[in-house]
Design an enzyme around this catalytic site. Sequence first.
Site, PDB file in Angstrom:
ATOM      1  N   HIS A  13      72.819 101.539  95.375  1.00  0.00           N
ATOM      2  CA  HIS A  13      72.599 100.675  94.191  1.00  0.00           C
ATOM      3  C   HIS A  13      73.634 101.005  93.115  1.00  0.00           C
ATOM      4  O   HIS A  13      74.230 100.108  92.513  1.00  0.00           O
ATOM      5  CB  HIS A  13      71.215 100.943  93.577  1.00  0.00           C
ATOM      6  CG  HIS A  13      70.086 100.319  94.326  1.00  0.00           C
ATOM      7  ND1 HIS A  13      70.062  98.998  94.677  1.00  0.00           N
ATOM      8  CD2 HIS A  13      68.911 100.838  94.765  1.00  0.00           C
ATOM      9  CE1 HIS A  13      68.934  98.732  95.303  1.00  0.00           C
ATOM     10  NE2 HIS A  13      68.212  99.835  95.376  1.00  0.00           N
ATOM     11  N   GLY A  47      52.358  83.193  72.762  1.00  0.00           N
ATOM     12  CA  GLY A  47      53.378  84.210  73.038  1.00  0.00           C
ATOM     13  C   GLY A  47      52.956  85.140  74.139  1.00  0.00           C
ATOM     14  O   GLY A  47      51.768  85.191  74.493  1.00  0.00           O
ATOM     15  N   PRO A  48      53.920  85.899  74.685  1.00  0.00           N
ATOM     16  CA  PRO A  48      53.593  86.841  75.763  1.00  0.00           C
ATOM     17  C   PRO A  48      52.605  87.909  75.276  1.00  0.00           C
ATOM     18  O   PRO A  48      52.461  88.103  74.062  1.00  0.00           O
ATOM     19  CB  PRO A  48      54.943  87.476  76.113  1.00  0.00           C
ATOM     20  CG  PRO A  48      55.979  86.689  75.408  1.00  0.00           C
ATOM     21  CD  PRO A  48      55.321  85.956  74.290  1.00  0.00           C
ATOM     22  N   PRO A  49      51.945  88.578  76.210  1.00  0.00           N
ATOM     23  CA  PRO A  49      50.973  89.602  75.820  1.00  0.00           C
ATOM     24  C   PRO A  49      51.599  90.684  74.937  1.00  0.00           C
ATOM     25  O   PRO A  49      52.752  91.062  75.147  1.00  0.00           O
ATOM     26  CB  PRO A  49      50.520  90.213  77.152  1.00  0.00           C
ATOM     27  CG  PRO A  49      50.915  89.238  78.191  1.00  0.00           C
ATOM     28  CD  PRO A  49      52.053  88.438  77.660  1.00  0.00           C
ATOM     29  N   GLY A  50      50.842  91.132  73.966  1.00  0.00           N
ATOM     30  CA  GLY A  50      51.264  92.269  73.136  1.00  0.00           C
ATOM     31  C   GLY A  50      52.285  91.939  72.077  1.00  0.00           C
ATOM     32  O   GLY A  50      52.887  92.834  71.482  1.00  0.00           O
ATOM     33  N   THR A  70      47.000  88.758  67.861  1.00  0.00           N
ATOM     34  CA  THR A  70      45.740  89.194  67.251  1.00  0.00           C
ATOM     35  C   THR A  70      46.010  89.885  65.925  1.00  0.00           C
ATOM     36  O   THR A  70      45.315  89.668  64.930  1.00  0.00           O
ATOM     37  CB  THR A  70      45.004  90.165  68.202  1.00  0.00           C
ATOM     38  OG1 THR A  70      45.038  89.614  69.512  1.00  0.00           O
ATOM     39  CG2 THR A  70      43.591  90.420  67.776  1.00  0.00           C
ATOM     40  N   HIS A 104      70.111 105.623  99.333  1.00  0.00           N
ATOM     41  CA  HIS A 104      69.648 104.295  98.902  1.00  0.00           C
ATOM     42  C   HIS A 104      70.000 104.078  97.424  1.00  0.00           C
ATOM     43  O   HIS A 104      70.628 103.080  97.058  1.00  0.00           O
ATOM     44  CB  HIS A 104      68.129 104.199  99.116  1.00  0.00           C
ATOM     45  CG  HIS A 104      67.541 102.875  98.764  1.00  0.00           C
ATOM     46  ND1 HIS A 104      67.191 101.944  99.714  1.00  0.00           N
ATOM     47  CD2 HIS A 104      67.259 102.311  97.569  1.00  0.00           C
ATOM     48  CE1 HIS A 104      66.723 100.867  99.109  1.00  0.00           C
ATOM     49  NE2 HIS A 104      66.734 101.069  97.801  1.00  0.00           N
ATOM     50  N   GLU A 105      69.662 105.054  96.607  1.00  0.00           N
ATOM     51  CA  GLU A 105      69.928 104.919  95.165  1.00  0.00           C
ATOM     52  C   GLU A 105      71.428 104.954  94.882  1.00  0.00           C
ATOM     53  O   GLU A 105      71.910 104.233  94.005  1.00  0.00           O
ATOM     54  CB  GLU A 105      69.215 106.030  94.373  1.00  0.00           C
ATOM     55  CG  GLU A 105      67.694 105.979  94.415  1.00  0.00           C
ATOM     56  CD  GLU A 105      67.104 104.640  94.002  1.00  0.00           C
ATOM     57  OE1 GLU A 105      67.692 103.943  93.166  1.00  0.00           O
ATOM     58  OE2 GLU A 105      66.052 104.266  94.558  1.00  0.00           O
ATOM     59  N   ASP A 120      62.969  95.855  96.803  1.00  0.00           N
ATOM     60  CA  ASP A 120      64.258  95.160  96.639  1.00  0.00           C
ATOM     61  C   ASP A 120      64.211  93.808  97.336  1.00  0.00           C
ATOM     62  O   ASP A 120      64.646  92.799  96.782  1.00  0.00           O
ATOM     63  CB  ASP A 120      65.396  95.982  97.272  1.00  0.00           C
ATOM     64  CG  ASP A 120      65.594  97.311  96.575  1.00  0.00           C
ATOM     65  OD1 ASP A 120      65.192  97.412  95.407  1.00  0.00           O
ATOM     66  OD2 ASP A 120      66.129  98.240  97.205  1.00  0.00           O
TER      67      ASP A 120
END
Length: 657
Positions: free
Chosen positions: A465, A237-240, A244, A461-462, A536
């Site tokens: 978006h 699985g992915p980290p975290g 463990t 710029h923002e 971007d």
Amino acid sequence: MNGQNKRINPSGPPPSRPRRRFSMLWIYALLLALLFVPSLFNIGFSGKEITWQQFENDIISRKAVEKIVIVNNEKADIYIKNEFANDPYFKDVLKRSTGPHYFFNIGSVESFERKLDEAQKNFPANEKIIVSYVKKSNWFWTIMSWVLPFIVLFALWNFLLRRSGAMGAGGGGSSIFNFGKTTATLVEKEKSSVTFNDVAGLEEAEMEVREVVDFLKNPGSFTKLGAKIPKGVILVGPPGTGKTLLAKAVAGEAQVPFFSISGSEFVEMFVGVGASRVRDLFRRAKEKAPCIIFIDEIDAIGRSRGKGAFLGGANDERESTLNQLLTEMDGFGTNSGVIVLAATNRADMLDPALLRPGRFDRHIYLELPNLTEREEIFKVHLRPLVIDETIDVHFLASQTPGFSGADIANICNESALIAARKKKEKVGRQDFLDAIDRIVAGIEKKSKIISPEEKKTIAYHEAGHAVVSWLLKHIDPIIKVSIIPRGKSLGAAWYLPEEKQLRSESAFAEHLCATLGGRASEEIIFGEVSSGALDDLEKVTKEAYMMVVYYGFNKKIGNISYYDSSGQRDMGIQKPFSEETGRLIDEEVRKLVDSAYQKAKAILQENKESLIKIAELLLKKEVIFKEDIESILGRRPDDKATAETKSKIVPAITQQN
Ligand code: ATP
């Protein structure tokens, strides 16, 4: 690891250590004595030092000198005649030795001879003092000059040995004598406090490992029916995601000792050390059986053999370690009571021999938690916190899509730290939101120096978006736009994406468009673009290549995917397509990005007024929310994130620079 864990000391407790230290002390004392005793007891008394004046006035004048011996052209040893034994001046020295009785340094032989001639110029020839010249070496210092370097080297070696030995006591195999011994951490059964109560949201995985617990607790009920329990369970699985944690919980529930080691701890510079450590680990585990061996990041040793050989040759040490692991797993019987749990983020990289039945035959896949699982994980990590009534676990879970269990644990801790910094009695909802923002986008850097022109560019710029995202129906709902620098970014837009398993081609295309909205806005407003769109452009390029090369979204390339799930091919070195196809891919990617950019520009031209309003509002308030954008642009074309439906979707947060 908590304080309850202890390191295995493979050589066992060192009972002889105090005694060794004691005997070493004796050796040092003896060496010191050898150095100083001769002078303490006047062994080798070589006369009393005097000056030339004393020699001339008190000794020559008395005619007491029997002879002078010039040693090494440096020192005059003076011998006194025996008949002066009763002279009070010489009594003392004559008693102490047979000579030399006095000495002094002569400077140079010429000046000494000159002075001596002068001093006895009136002496008759037969009374003149006899002078002889000898070359002597001091045996003690000659021997010491040979022995001392060895003593120093020995002491140094001994010192280093002890230091590494001391580290070895706490660090397992770090002593040179423990080089081939395992460095695994052992948690004794009574000390393992993690249970399934501490693991949340991993129901299926938990069910699978419960079987292991049952076997370790009560092997008889399985073996009497002739059943064999898996020898190895691999958690992928992915980290975290709690691999463990799950392994620890198995040990805690089964109340058995738990050996924990990372795959990289086996691999050393020297071939054979890893294999020897594997042997030692299994030997110790068998002594403690029933028990669990947990190998974290097993891909460090379990990678497919022979892979990457063209990149500098096969790794002999890793391969011999893996072979030893395979042998050990074959070697112990299914009922020996040792179960190996292993964790990895990359199961595709593992050697098939490791994954075949009889070794790691059970594979458990852990995914990033979904909304309900995140709620469960939050509940576990909220337990130790003092929280107020504003905390809504469902809301917190909905704000953290894509977060792993480890991220959630981190958020809970971070929010408590934030609340403590604000000197609050309890942790509140805003502390959690601040912690999420901090983890997603980094810490706010209000002190960063940004000129008004730069601020304006960032705002437009923002705003670019925000406008493009708002007007495209496949883009996830925007929740917040900020021009306060955070972490590495100068501004950011937060989205609440639906947690979907599939994305359509048009969703990909619109995402390219929204990502390019920032740069398009800069071009429309200022007539030129800035370097602020680097992140971007990187995202857009990668995504466009993925569309063409992996997902088969391009008509000209067709339904072909060059994706390699086994991870064996490095596209940077070995291209799976011809030069011609490579050129075609580049061309199609360029076209895709260009058309997305043109579309973004067209949307912004059409809504230039709104773009300016949003940018100006951003410049004024620094942070604007969904409601502010809605008041300027109106409702979204396909508003999925209205207050009524919000609870039904599973959102995620992304960030765009
Ligand atoms: P890696 O692959 O990076 O080694 P991992 O999958 O082994 O990661 P863990 O070390 O188990 O991750 O998880 C780290 C921490 O995250 C745990 O100590 C725990 O606090 C928290 N955590 C992760 N998953 C869960 C979960 N399902 N329930 C509760 N806590 C979790």
